[in-house]
Design an enzyme around this catalytic site. Structure first.
Site, PDB file in Angstrom:
ATOM      1  N   SER A 146       0.591  -0.900   0.071  1.00  0.00           N
ATOM      2  CA  SER A 146      -0.080  -0.175  -0.009  1.00  0.00           C
ATOM      3  C   SER A 146       0.966   1.218   0.120  1.00  0.00           C
ATOM      4  CB  SER A 146      -0.968   0.068   1.139  1.00  0.00           C
ATOM      5  OG  SER A 146      -1.543   1.265   1.656  1.00  0.00           O
ATOM      6  N   LYS A 147       0.560   2.119  -0.790  1.00  0.00           N
ATOM      7  CA  LYS A 147       1.502   3.280  -1.074  1.00  0.00           C
ATOM      8  C   LYS A 147       1.251   4.390   0.175  1.00  0.00           C
ATOM      9  CE  LYS A 147       1.117   3.710  -5.952  1.00  0.00           C
ATOM     10  NZ  LYS A 147       0.246   4.725  -7.117  1.00  0.00           N
ATOM     11  N   ARG A 148       0.088   4.052   0.625  1.00  0.00           N
ATOM     12  CA  ARG A 148      -0.252   4.706   2.214  1.00  0.00           C
ATOM     13  C   ARG A 148       0.511   4.228   3.260  1.00  0.00           C
ATOM     14  NH1 ARG A 148      -3.877   4.313   6.105  1.00  0.00           N
ATOM     15  NH2 ARG A 148      -5.028   2.623   4.765  1.00  0.00           N
TER      16      ARG A 148
END
Length: 514
Positions: free
Chosen positions: A257-259
């Site tokens: 997940s980029k976040r």
């Protein structure tokens, strides 16, 4: 599938839509290894046809990230080459030409369905639990015929006509033989209404015209492969060898997940102070087995190696289809190994920018390199240098209660500290403020005061450590005191004494028998 003959040409085809993803870099490493092994050419082609997602400066980040890792390429927009231009936005007439050719052959057709009509179609398919694919309403129609029906838009696209029956089969060197049932495959868009191609057309045209022999890309592109092979077939071209690398996973084997996983962005590794050699080494571990030549037992791998070793031992088929876990703890260990092998001088140069970013000017600390040498074994990332060295630069605040060793009172800690201050003053007056002298004097002092057990001696050293550094854990105490210098140590111990006097006053006199 026929494996194309030499010369080997591989390509990385990133889109300049933001940060550089670690998955793209892994593919670039595979490409570079293939090219090095075969004496071939590594091409970077920028796929910038999605103008809505274009991010200014993203292309330069791609070059910077690969160059930082030591991955080199031979042809690209920044270097030119015999098949220029290497940006898709500069090749639009080519894609339009081949789209028209496919239409003329009956292998593609124009579609005038409006976005609303397509959305309604997908909703109906979902409700009926049918495969999500275009229903071919526009197939075989002229624009005038289609205009007479609902859901029309004059902004047409070009769709690829997939085969109605049979299967599309190909061999992926990483995954083996794969088959897709044609009846379930969508007629994908090849040319958008704005005249720009989709990936499905542009990638095939460019790979063929640039004579790419090996296409390596991420697993997420696997469902697109049948459409690409259909375009190759329709245009009468031999496809290249196509391989799909496995997904990169986080520690719990979930998707990145980029976040939640900042390390998806290659810039994070640089910001955190990982060395490019360590990151390249770690990525190499995911795709290649480098045998330990010093321990030639079967199955024993080397831990530290560079690109030359990766390329020498790389085997596309041995990557395997299973997801590769990105273990940051393992990378921390690996990075620490590279840092330990650096000279203090090299480390001082590489750590200086991180210290400067934290507000520390290394030029104001004459003992900077000596201090760094003490922390050399403890630093795993260059970004840890400011925290590791901060007490050498500044007097740090700490909880005075830390000065009281376990099992002792504030009054007892004050006694221990007074003795330590006397020792430090004596050593300072001797003019021999060195590790050996401090060690000798403190141990003699401990012996004379009956501090002969490990616990009692630990209490003495603990008070001095906290008083001089503000920390309970530091490099070896006397090495630390020697680097801090007599004046700093005596000043800080004096402040610590004031803290202990206050604590002792609060605690009151020791109880009888203590």
């Amino acid at each position: 599938m026929t494996v194309p003959p030499a010369p080997v040409r591989v390509r990385l085809a990133p889109s300049p839509t933001g940060f550089v993803h670690i998955g793209n870099v892994l593919v670039a490493l595979v490409d570079a290894a293939i090219a090095r092994q075969a004496g071939g050419t590594f091409v970077i082609r920028i796929e910038d046809t999605d103008q809505k997602r274009f991010v200014d400066g993203a292309e330069e980040l791609i070059y910077e990230s690969l160059h930082w890792l030591g991955i080199e390429w031979q042809e690209a927009p920044d270097r030119g080459g015999p098949f220029a231009p290497y940006r898709q936005s500069a090749r639009l007439p080519l894609y339009q030409e081949y789209a028209e050719r496919l239409i003329a052959q009956g292998d593609a057709y124009r579609c005038w369905c409006s976005p609303d009509r397509l959305e309604q179609m997908r909703f109906a398919q979902q409700a009926a639990k049918l495969p999500p694919k275009y229903d071919r309403r526009c197939l075989g129609m002229t624009e005038a015929e289609r205009k007479a029906l609902d859901g029309y838009t004059p902004d047409s696209v070009v769709r690829l006509r997939m085969h109605d029956s049979g299967s599309t089969t190909f061999t992926d060197p990483i995954r083996g033989t794969l088959a897709f049932e044609n009846g379930l495959l969508d007629d994908r868009v090849l040319l958008k209404s704005d005249g720009f191609p989709t990936y499905n057309l542009a990638v095939v045209v460019d790979d063929h015209l640039m004579r790419i022999t090996h296409v390596v890309r991420g697993e997420e592109w696997l469902p697109s492969t049948p459409a690409h092979l259909r375009v190759y077939e329709a245009l009468g071209w031999d496809p290249p060898l196509i391989a799909h690398t496995p997904l990169l996973l986080n520690a719990d084997r979930g998707k990145i997940s980029k976040r939640r996983h900042p390390w998806a962005n290659m810039q994070w590794f640089r910001d955190q102070g990982f060395l490019p050699e360590a990151v390249l080494n770690y990525l190499g571990n995911l795709i290649a087995f480098v045998p330990d030549t010093e321990n030639p037992a079967p199955g024993v791998a080397r831990e530290l190696f560079g690109f030359d070793e990766i390329a020498a031992h790389f085997n596309l088929a041995s990557i395997g289809p299973s997801g590769k876990v990105v273990d940051i703890d393992r990378l921390d260990w690996l990075n620490g190994q590279y840092i330990r092998r650096m000279s203090v001088e090299d480390l001082a140069v590489k750590a200086a920018p991180f210290l400067a970013a934290a507000g520390y000017d290394v030029n104001t600390l004459p003992t900077y390199r000596a201090a760094l040498a003490l922390e050399h074994e403890r630093i795993k990332r260059l970004s840890q240098a400011p925290q590791a060295l901060s007490f050498f630069f500044d007097d740090e605040e700490y909880d005075p209660a830390m000065l009281v060793p376990r099992g002792a009172t504030a009054g007892r800690a004050l006694e221990l500290l007074d003795g330590a201050i006397a020792v430090c003053q004596s050593v300072a007056e001797s003019g021999d403020w060195t590790v050996s002298t401090l060690d000798d004097r403190f141990r003699a002092h401990a012996e004379a005061r009956g501090l002969t057990t490990g616990k009692l001696r630990g209490q003495l050293f603990g008070v001095v450590r906290v008083g001089s550094t503000g920390r309970t854990a530091t490099p070896p105490l006397f090495d630390t005191l020697a680097v801090l210098g007599a004046s700093v140590v005596l000043r800080r111990l004096s402040v610590a004494r004031n803290h202990l006097e206050c604590l002792a006053a609060i605690d009151g006199p020791p109880a009888e028998g203590q």
